[in-house]
Design a protein around this motif. Structure first.
Motif, PDB file in Angstrom:
ATOM      1  N   LEU A  68       0.836  -1.206   0.000  1.00  0.00           N
ATOM      2  CA  LEU A  68       0.000   0.000   0.000  1.00  0.00           C
ATOM      3  C   LEU A  68       0.869   1.254   0.000  1.00  0.00           C
ATOM      4  N   ARG A  69       1.932   1.248   0.785  1.00  0.00           N
ATOM      5  CA  ARG A  69       2.827   2.399   0.833  1.00  0.00           C
ATOM      6  C   ARG A  69       3.556   2.579  -0.505  1.00  0.00           C
ATOM      7  N   LYS A  70       3.970   1.478  -1.108  1.00  0.00           N
ATOM      8  CA  LYS A  70       4.611   1.563  -2.424  1.00  0.00           C
ATOM      9  C   LYS A  70       3.638   2.111  -3.466  1.00  0.00           C
ATOM     10  N   TYR A  71       2.402   1.661  -3.381  1.00  0.00           N
ATOM     11  CA  TYR A  71       1.371   2.109  -4.310  1.00  0.00           C
ATOM     12  C   TYR A  71       1.109   3.600  -4.146  1.00  0.00           C
ATOM     13  N   ALA A  72       1.026   4.057  -2.893  1.00  0.00           N
ATOM     14  CA  ALA A  72       0.784   5.469  -2.615  1.00  0.00           C
ATOM     15  C   ALA A  72       1.927   6.343  -3.137  1.00  0.00           C
ATOM     16  N   ARG A  73       3.158   5.886  -2.942  1.00  0.00           N
ATOM     17  CA  ARG A  73       4.306   6.646  -3.443  1.00  0.00           C
ATOM     18  C   ARG A  73       4.329   6.668  -4.973  1.00  0.00           C
ATOM     19  N   LYS A  74       3.999   5.543  -5.563  1.00  0.00           N
ATOM     20  CA  LYS A  74       3.953   5.429  -7.023  1.00  0.00           C
ATOM     21  C   LYS A  74       2.916   6.397  -7.608  1.00  0.00           C
ATOM     22  N   ALA A  81       4.387  14.297 -11.738  1.00  0.00           N
ATOM     23  CA  ALA A  81       5.030  14.335 -13.047  1.00  0.00           C
ATOM     24  C   ALA A  81       4.055  14.632 -14.182  1.00  0.00           C
ATOM     25  N   ASN A  82       2.753  14.560 -13.903  1.00  0.00           N
ATOM     26  CA  ASN A  82       1.764  14.709 -14.982  1.00  0.00           C
ATOM     27  C   ASN A  82       0.741  15.804 -14.700  1.00  0.00           C
ATOM     28  N   ARG A  83       1.157  16.820 -13.967  1.00  0.00           N
ATOM     29  CA  ARG A  83       0.237  17.902 -13.599  1.00  0.00           C
ATOM     30  C   ARG A  83      -0.374  18.594 -14.820  1.00  0.00           C
ATOM     31  N   PHE A 125       0.047  10.393   4.559  1.00  0.00           N
ATOM     32  CA  PHE A 125      -0.030   8.952   4.807  1.00  0.00           C
ATOM     33  C   PHE A 125       1.361   8.326   4.853  1.00  0.00           C
ATOM     34  N   LEU A 126       2.209   8.672   3.896  1.00  0.00           N
ATOM     35  CA  LEU A 126       3.548   8.083   3.829  1.00  0.00           C
ATOM     36  C   LEU A 126       4.410   8.485   5.020  1.00  0.00           C
ATOM     37  N   GLN A 127       4.129   9.671   5.579  1.00  0.00           N
ATOM     38  CA  GLN A 127       4.896  10.143   6.731  1.00  0.00           C
ATOM     39  C   GLN A 127       4.257   9.751   8.063  1.00  0.00           C
ATOM     40  N   GLY A 128       3.118   9.057   7.981  1.00  0.00           N
ATOM     41  CA  GLY A 128       2.450   8.623   9.204  1.00  0.00           C
ATOM     42  C   GLY A 128       1.774   9.738   9.967  1.00  0.00           C
ATOM     43  N   GLN A 129       1.401  10.808   9.289  1.00  0.00           N
ATOM     44  CA  GLN A 129       0.774  11.947   9.942  1.00  0.00           C
ATOM     45  C   GLN A 129      -0.747  11.875   9.809  1.00  0.00           C
ATOM     46  N   PRO A 130      -1.486  11.982  10.913  1.00  0.00           N
ATOM     47  CA  PRO A 130      -2.953  12.028  10.822  1.00  0.00           C
ATOM     48  C   PRO A 130      -3.383  13.298  10.096  1.00  0.00           C
ATOM     49  N   SER A 131      -4.477  13.226   9.368  1.00  0.00           N
ATOM     50  CA  SER A 131      -4.902  14.366   8.574  1.00  0.00           C
ATOM     51  C   SER A 131      -6.401  14.297   8.340  1.00  0.00           C
ATOM     52  N   ASP A 132      -7.055  15.446   8.357  1.00  0.00           N
ATOM     53  CA  ASP A 132      -8.489  15.502   8.080  1.00  0.00           C
ATOM     54  C   ASP A 132      -8.753  14.993   6.665  1.00  0.00           C
ATOM     55  N   GLY A 133      -9.769  14.176   6.533  1.00  0.00           N
ATOM     56  CA  GLY A 133     -10.116  13.667   5.216  1.00  0.00           C
ATOM     57  C   GLY A 133      -9.314  12.461   4.781  1.00  0.00           C
ATOM     58  N   ARG A 194     -12.217   7.283 -17.692  1.00  0.00           N
ATOM     59  CA  ARG A 194     -11.159   6.462 -17.097  1.00  0.00           C
ATOM     60  C   ARG A 194      -9.835   6.869 -17.727  1.00  0.00           C
ATOM     61  N   ILE A 195      -8.856   7.121 -16.881  1.00  0.00           N
ATOM     62  CA  ILE A 195      -7.576   7.613 -17.363  1.00  0.00           C
ATOM     63  C   ILE A 195      -6.450   6.658 -16.968  1.00  0.00           C
ATOM     64  N   SER A 196      -5.300   6.871 -17.550  1.00  0.00           N
ATOM     65  CA  SER A 196      -4.131   6.048 -17.243  1.00  0.00           C
ATOM     66  C   SER A 196      -3.538   6.491 -15.906  1.00  0.00           C
ATOM     67  N   LEU A 197      -3.516   5.572 -14.947  1.00  0.00           N
ATOM     68  CA  LEU A 197      -2.933   5.816 -13.628  1.00  0.00           C
ATOM     69  C   LEU A 197      -2.060   4.626 -13.251  1.00  0.00           C
ATOM     70  N   PRO A 198      -1.144   4.797 -12.321  1.00  0.00           N
ATOM     71  CA  PRO A 198      -0.306   3.666 -11.899  1.00  0.00           C
ATOM     72  C   PRO A 198      -1.157   2.498 -11.417  1.00  0.00           C
ATOM     73  N   THR A 199      -0.714   1.304 -11.725  1.00  0.00           N
ATOM     74  CA  THR A 199      -1.409   0.111 -11.289  1.00  0.00           C
ATOM     75  C   THR A 199      -0.770  -0.436 -10.017  1.00  0.00           C
ATOM     76  N   TYR A 200      -1.232  -1.580  -9.586  1.00  0.00           N
ATOM     77  CA  TYR A 200      -0.828  -2.151  -8.302  1.00  0.00           C
ATOM     78  C   TYR A 200       0.691  -2.354  -8.213  1.00  0.00           C
ATOM     79  N   ALA A 201       1.224  -2.091  -7.040  1.00  0.00           N
ATOM     80  CA  ALA A 201       2.666  -2.260  -6.810  1.00  0.00           C
ATOM     81  C   ALA A 201       2.943  -3.709  -6.412  1.00  0.00           C
ATOM     82  N   PHE A 202       3.074  -4.563  -7.404  1.00  0.00           N
ATOM     83  CA  PHE A 202       3.286  -5.986  -7.138  1.00  0.00           C
ATOM     84  C   PHE A 202       4.638  -6.225  -6.466  1.00  0.00           C
ATOM     85  N   GLU A 203       4.679  -7.249  -5.614  1.00  0.00           N
ATOM     86  CA  GLU A 203       5.943  -7.650  -5.003  1.00  0.00           C
ATOM     87  C   GLU A 203       6.798  -8.360  -6.036  1.00  0.00           C
TER      88      GLU A 203
END
Length: 208
Positions: A68-74, A81-83, A125-133, A194-203
Motif C-alpha cells: 500500500l505504501r509503495k502504491y501510494a508513493r507510485k 510528473a503529470n500535472r 499517509f507516507l509520513q504517518g501523519q494524521p490528517s483531516d479527510g 477512465r484515465i491512465s494511472l499507476p497500477t498495483y505495486a506488485f511484489e
C-alpha cells in the motif's frame, strides 16, 4: 517490423475499424500453460462531465501495508510528473481509482477537492501523519462477517442515500471498514473518463 494496421470489418454493410488484439502463450517445462488475450485501449474522447462540487474520494488498496505504501508513493510520483495532463482532473482520477481497481484488504481513502491536495494527503499517509479527510483501515475476516448485515435492503438503502447525498466522509470511512460502496451511484448524471494511472505495486518475487 512493419506498421500494425487496425482490422477493417464489415458490419451490416458498413466498414468499421476494429481494435488490435493479440494472444500471448507461455509454456512451462513441467506442463504448465498460460494464455492471455490483449486488446488495445481506445480513447473514446473527452468526458463532458460537469460537477458543482469538485471534492471526490480517492481510494487505494493493497494486500499488505508495504504494498500500500509503495502504491501510494507510485501514485504520488505520477501525479507530480503529470500535472499538465488535461485529463488528470480530480473527478477522472477518483472515478478511475474507484471503478478501475479491485478492492483489497489494506485500504486508504482520501476526501480531497483537487490533485494538489491529493498529493498532500498521500504525503501525510507516507509520513504517518494524521490528517483531516484521510481514512485508513484493514479489512479482516471478522469484519467481513460482521458486514454481512449490510446485505439487507435496509442497509443497502442507507448506503444508497449516503452516497446520493454525497456524505463523502461517511462513505470514505465505510470504505476502509469493509463496506463496498456502489461507486456508480456518484455518477448517475454524468460519466467521467477512465484515465491512465499507476497500477498495483506488485511484489517482485521469483518462484523458480
Amino acid at each position: 517490423l512493419s506498421r500494425w494496421a487496425r482490422p477493417q470489418m464489415e458490419i451490416d454493410g458498413v466498414t468499421r475499424e476494429g481494435p488490435r488484439r493479440a494472444a500471448i502463450s507461455s509454456f512451462g517445462g513441467g506442463g504448465s500453460y498460460a494464455h492471455v488475450v490483449l486488446e488495445e485501449y481506445r480513447d473514446m474522447g473527452k468526458s463532458d462531465c460537469q460537477v458543482a462540487d469538485s471534492t471526490q474520494i480517492a481510494v487505494l488498496s493493497a494486500k499488505n501495508e508495504t504494498s500500500l505504501r509503495k502504491y501510494a508513493r507510485k501514485l504520488s510520483d505520477f501525479l507530480k510528473a503529470n500535472r499538465k495532463n488535461p485529463d488528470l482532473t480530480m473527478l477522472n482520477t477518483a472515478y478511475t481509482l474507484q471503478l478501475g481497481r479491485v478492492p483489497m484488504e489494506e485500504r486508504l481513502a482520501m476526501v480531497v477537492p483537487d490533485i494538489d491536495l491529493l498529493i498532500s494527503k498521500l504525503a501525510d499517509f507516507l509520513q504517518g501523519q494524521p490528517s483531516d479527510g484521510l481514512y485508513r483501515g484493514k479489512v479482516s475476516e471478522q469484519m467481513l462477517q460482521t458486514m454481512e448485515f449490510f446485505n439487507g435492503p435496509e442497509a443497502s438503502e442507507f448506503l444508497k442515500i449516503t452516497i446520493e447525498s454525497r456524505k463523502l466522509e461517511k462513505v470514505a470511512y465505510l470504505c476502509v471498514n469493509a463496506i463496498e460502496p456502489d461507486w456508480s451511484l456518484f455518477y448517475k448524471n454524468c460519466l467521467p473518463k477512465r484515465i491512465s494511472l499507476p497500477t498495483y505495486a506488485f511484489e517482485k518475487k521469483r518462484f523458480w
